[in-house]
Design a protein around this motif. Structure first.
Motif, mmCIF file in Angstrom:
data_model
loop_
_atom_site.group_PDB
_atom_site.id
_atom_site.type_symbol
_atom_site.label_atom_id
_atom_site.label_comp_id
_atom_site.label_asym_id
_atom_site.label_seq_id
_atom_site.Cartn_x
_atom_site.Cartn_y
_atom_site.Cartn_z
ATOM 1 N N GLN A 280 0.816 -1.211 0.000
ATOM 2 C CA GLN A 280 0.000 0.000 0.000
ATOM 3 C C GLN A 280 0.852 1.265 0.000
ATOM 4 O OE1 GLN A 280 -3.845 -0.014 2.160
ATOM 5 N NE2 GLN A 280 -3.138 -1.922 3.088
ATOM 6 N N ILE A 281 2.016 1.222 0.646
ATOM 7 C CA ILE A 281 2.937 2.367 0.602
ATOM 8 C C ILE A 281 3.439 2.570 -0.812
ATOM 9 C CG2 ILE A 281 5.211 3.181 1.346
ATOM 10 C CD1 ILE A 281 4.652 1.859 4.059
ATOM 11 N N ALA A 282 3.778 1.467 -1.498
ATOM 12 C CA ALA A 282 4.244 1.564 -2.879
ATOM 13 C C ALA A 282 3.134 2.088 -3.789
ATOM 14 C CB ALA A 282 4.723 0.196 -3.359
ATOM 15 N N LEU A 283 1.921 1.621 -3.573
ATOM 16 C CA LEU A 283 0.796 2.073 -4.388
ATOM 17 C C LEU A 283 0.543 3.564 -4.208
ATOM 18 C CD1 LEU A 283 -1.760 -0.859 -3.942
ATOM 19 C CD2 LEU A 283 -0.389 -0.326 -5.950
ATOM 20 N N ALA A 284 0.740 4.052 -2.999
ATOM 21 C CA ALA A 284 0.509 5.472 -2.733
ATOM 22 C C ALA A 284 1.466 6.346 -3.536
ATOM 23 C CB ALA A 284 0.665 5.749 -1.237
ATOM 24 N N LYS A 285 2.660 5.844 -3.812
ATOM 25 C CA LYS A 285 3.647 6.611 -4.577
ATOM 26 C C LYS A 285 3.270 6.729 -6.054
ATOM 27 C CE LYS A 285 7.478 5.478 -1.466
ATOM 28 N NZ LYS A 285 7.590 6.833 -0.928
ATOM 29 N N PHE A 286 2.414 5.826 -6.539
ATOM 30 C CA PHE A 286 1.984 5.910 -7.938
ATOM 31 C C PHE A 286 0.871 6.930 -8.139
ATOM 32 C CE2 PHE A 286 4.001 1.713 -7.927
ATOM 33 C CZ PHE A 286 4.766 1.802 -9.070
ATOM 34 N N LYS A 287 0.200 7.301 -7.050
ATOM 35 C CA LYS A 287 -0.795 8.379 -7.072
ATOM 36 C C LYS A 287 -1.841 8.194 -8.175
ATOM 37 C CE LYS A 287 2.502 11.697 -5.174
ATOM 38 N NZ LYS A 287 3.237 12.971 -5.363
ATOM 39 N N GLY A 288 -2.436 7.019 -8.189
ATOM 40 C CA GLY A 288 -3.557 6.791 -9.095
ATOM 41 C C GLY A 288 -3.195 6.486 -10.532
ATOM 42 N N ARG A 289 -1.914 6.391 -10.855
ATOM 43 C CA ARG A 289 -1.533 6.067 -12.226
ATOM 44 C C ARG A 289 -1.940 4.630 -12.568
ATOM 45 N NH1 ARG A 289 4.674 7.310 -12.100
ATOM 46 N NH2 ARG A 289 4.358 6.977 -9.867
ATOM 47 N N GLY A 290 -2.282 4.388 -13.820
ATOM 48 C CA GLY A 290 -2.714 3.058 -14.236
ATOM 49 C C GLY A 290 -1.549 2.097 -14.288
ATOM 50 N N ILE A 291 -1.279 1.421 -13.183
ATOM 51 C CA ILE A 291 -0.088 0.571 -13.081
ATOM 52 C C ILE A 291 -0.196 -0.636 -14.012
ATOM 53 C CG2 ILE A 291 1.387 -0.744 -11.531
ATOM 54 C CD1 ILE A 291 0.257 0.901 -9.236
ATOM 55 N N LEU A 292 -1.346 -1.328 -13.959
ATOM 56 C CA LEU A 292 -1.489 -2.545 -14.748
ATOM 57 C C LEU A 292 -1.335 -2.255 -16.239
ATOM 58 C CD1 LEU A 292 -2.108 -5.527 -15.001
ATOM 59 C CD2 LEU A 292 -4.550 -4.965 -14.941
ATOM 60 N N ALA A 293 -2.015 -1.223 -16.729
ATOM 61 C CA ALA A 293 -1.922 -0.875 -18.146
ATOM 62 C C ALA A 293 -0.508 -0.464 -18.514
ATOM 63 C CB ALA A 293 -2.898 0.257 -18.468
ATOM 64 N N ALA A 294 0.168 0.251 -17.609
ATOM 65 C CA ALA A 294 1.540 0.700 -17.883
ATOM 66 C C ALA A 294 2.500 -0.476 -17.941
ATOM 67 C CB ALA A 294 1.976 1.690 -16.806
ATOM 68 N N VAL A 295 2.305 -1.452 -17.070
ATOM 69 C CA VAL A 295 3.174 -2.631 -17.067
ATOM 70 C C VAL A 295 2.957 -3.458 -18.326
ATOM 71 C CG1 VAL A 295 3.645 -4.825 -15.906
ATOM 72 C CG2 VAL A 295 3.376 -2.744 -14.563
ATOM 73 N N LEU A 296 1.700 -3.610 -18.726
ATOM 74 C CA LEU A 296 1.399 -4.385 -19.932
ATOM 75 C C LEU A 296 1.953 -3.708 -21.183
ATOM 76 C CD1 LEU A 296 -2.271 -5.467 -19.159
ATOM 77 C CD2 LEU A 296 -0.271 -6.954 -19.287
ATOM 78 N N ALA A 297 1.897 -2.356 -21.195
ATOM 79 C CA ALA A 297 2.367 -1.604 -22.375
ATOM 80 C C ALA A 297 3.821 -1.178 -22.262
ATOM 81 C CB ALA A 297 1.489 -0.373 -22.571
ATOM 82 N N LEU A 298 4.431 -1.396 -21.079
ATOM 83 C CA LEU A 298 5.786 -0.914 -20.818
ATOM 84 C C LEU A 298 5.874 0.577 -21.168
ATOM 85 C CD1 LEU A 298 7.928 -3.912 -22.107
ATOM 86 C CD2 LEU A 298 7.147 -3.442 -19.779
ATOM 87 N N ASP A 299 4.996 1.338 -20.544
ATOM 88 C CA ASP A 299 4.825 2.763 -20.829
ATOM 89 C C ASP A 299 5.862 3.588 -20.065
ATOM 90 O OD1 ASP A 299 4.007 5.330 -21.328
ATOM 91 O OD2 ASP A 299 1.878 4.940 -20.928
ATOM 92 N N GLU A 300 6.814 4.164 -20.799
ATOM 93 C CA GLU A 300 7.878 4.949 -20.171
ATOM 94 C C GLU A 300 7.375 6.279 -19.623
ATOM 95 O OE1 GLU A 300 11.479 5.337 -22.430
ATOM 96 O OE2 GLU A 300 11.144 3.431 -23.461
ATOM 97 N N THR A 301 6.228 6.746 -20.094
ATOM 98 C CA THR A 301 5.689 8.008 -19.592
ATOM 99 C C THR A 301 5.076 7.836 -18.206
ATOM 100 O OG1 THR A 301 3.508 7.658 -20.611
ATOM 101 C CG2 THR A 301 5.191 8.755 -21.938
ATOM 102 N N VAL A 302 4.764 6.597 -17.845
ATOM 103 C CA VAL A 302 4.164 6.321 -16.541
ATOM 104 C C VAL A 302 5.169 5.697 -15.590
ATOM 105 C CG1 VAL A 302 2.366 5.023 -15.319
ATOM 106 C CG2 VAL A 302 1.868 6.054 -17.548
ATOM 107 N N LEU A 303 5.914 4.718 -16.066
ATOM 108 C CA LEU A 303 6.850 3.981 -15.217
ATOM 109 C C LEU A 303 8.274 4.515 -15.391
ATOM 110 C CD1 LEU A 303 5.585 0.338 -15.809
ATOM 111 C CD2 LEU A 303 5.047 1.850 -13.895
ATOM 112 N N LYS A 304 8.860 4.913 -14.278
ATOM 113 C CA LYS A 304 10.248 5.364 -14.261
ATOM 114 C C LYS A 304 11.115 4.301 -13.595
ATOM 115 C CE LYS A 304 8.623 9.103 -16.034
ATOM 116 N NZ LYS A 304 8.722 9.305 -17.502
ATOM 117 N N GLN A 305 12.410 4.575 -13.554
ATOM 118 C CA GLN A 305 13.348 3.589 -13.015
ATOM 119 C C GLN A 305 13.023 3.222 -11.571
ATOM 120 O OE1 GLN A 305 17.472 4.562 -13.681
ATOM 121 N NE2 GLN A 305 18.194 3.162 -12.106
#
Length: 220
Positions: free
Chosen positions: A42-67
């Motif tokens: 839940q702490i990790a999820l809070a850092k994403f601040k509502g960003r679509g994690i599942l869609a970003a992981v499936l698409a490997l979206d660099e605009t959403v997921l950083k290092q």
């Protein structure tokens, strides 16, 4: 068969919750995850601040997921045991009513559905860090090239190596290793290890490396 953290086997909740059947209070339901694991996610999820994690992981979206996000996701990725535990809840959503289901459990269930999640995140991290690692490698190669050029163009180095050979032959005189025509590069590492004996006249040890450095100016 799946067991919750409390050791109970979840079963689908009965349809309808009329007056004949009292609903189980949420806090009395068994937990799937222990408190530490749930809080970590839940702490990790809070850092994403509502960003679509599942869609970003499936698409490997660099605009959403950083290092840094990849590192968090890898820490929170479901283990094989958690995937096995959660799979029935994906097959029968009604089972969620039998346990304390929250954001952490939903996240793990979503991530468990991503094909080859561990390999996907590892490859994506390699892609995100490639340019920096490339620059680091180029800097190291450049430093090595400069060192090689310096050694090849040095007029002092051959004299130092000749001096080391002379000292080595002097120390090994009368043995099969005396009168050597040369030595391997590994022998240079022994210069600092080979030290003089301690006596009243010489209370401090001197390494062969220090001795060569001291007499080298006179020899050259």
């Amino acid at each position: 068969t799946v067991k919750a953290a409390g050791g109970q086997k979840p079963t689908a909740a009965p349809a309808g919750g009329g007056a004949g059947g009292s609903a189980v209070k949420k806090e009395q339901q068994p937990a799937l995850l222990d408190v530490k694991r749930s809080n970590q996610i839940q702490i990790a999820l809070a850092k994403f601040k509502g960003r679509g994690i599942l869609a970003a992981v499936l698409a490997l979206d660099e605009t959403v997921l950083k290092q840094d996000d990849i590192a968090r996701l890898r820490e929170c990725s479901p283990s094989a045991e958690e995937v096995e535990m959660l799979s029935p809840f994906g097959e029968d959503p009604r089972l969620k009513e039998t346990v304390r289901w929250g954001p952490a459990e939903s996240f793990l269930l979503d991530m468990a559905a991503v094909p080859r999640l561990s390999q996907r995140l590892a490859c994506f991290l390699s892609k995100l860090t490639f340019e920096q690692r490339k620059k680091d490698a180029e800097a190291q190669v450049e430093a090595i090239n400069k060192a090689v050029q310096c050694l090849r163009g040095s007029k002092t180095l051959p004299l130092l190596l000749a001096l080391v050979l002379q000292v080595g032959n002097a120390l090994n005189a009368g043995t099969p290793r005396g009168a050597a025509a040369g030595f391997t590069s590994e022998a240079l590492g022994k210069l600092a290890e080979t030290k003089s004996t301690v006596s009243d006249a010489r209370p401090a040890q001197t390494s062969l490396l220090h001795y060569v450095a001291r007499v080298a100016p006179a020899e050259s």
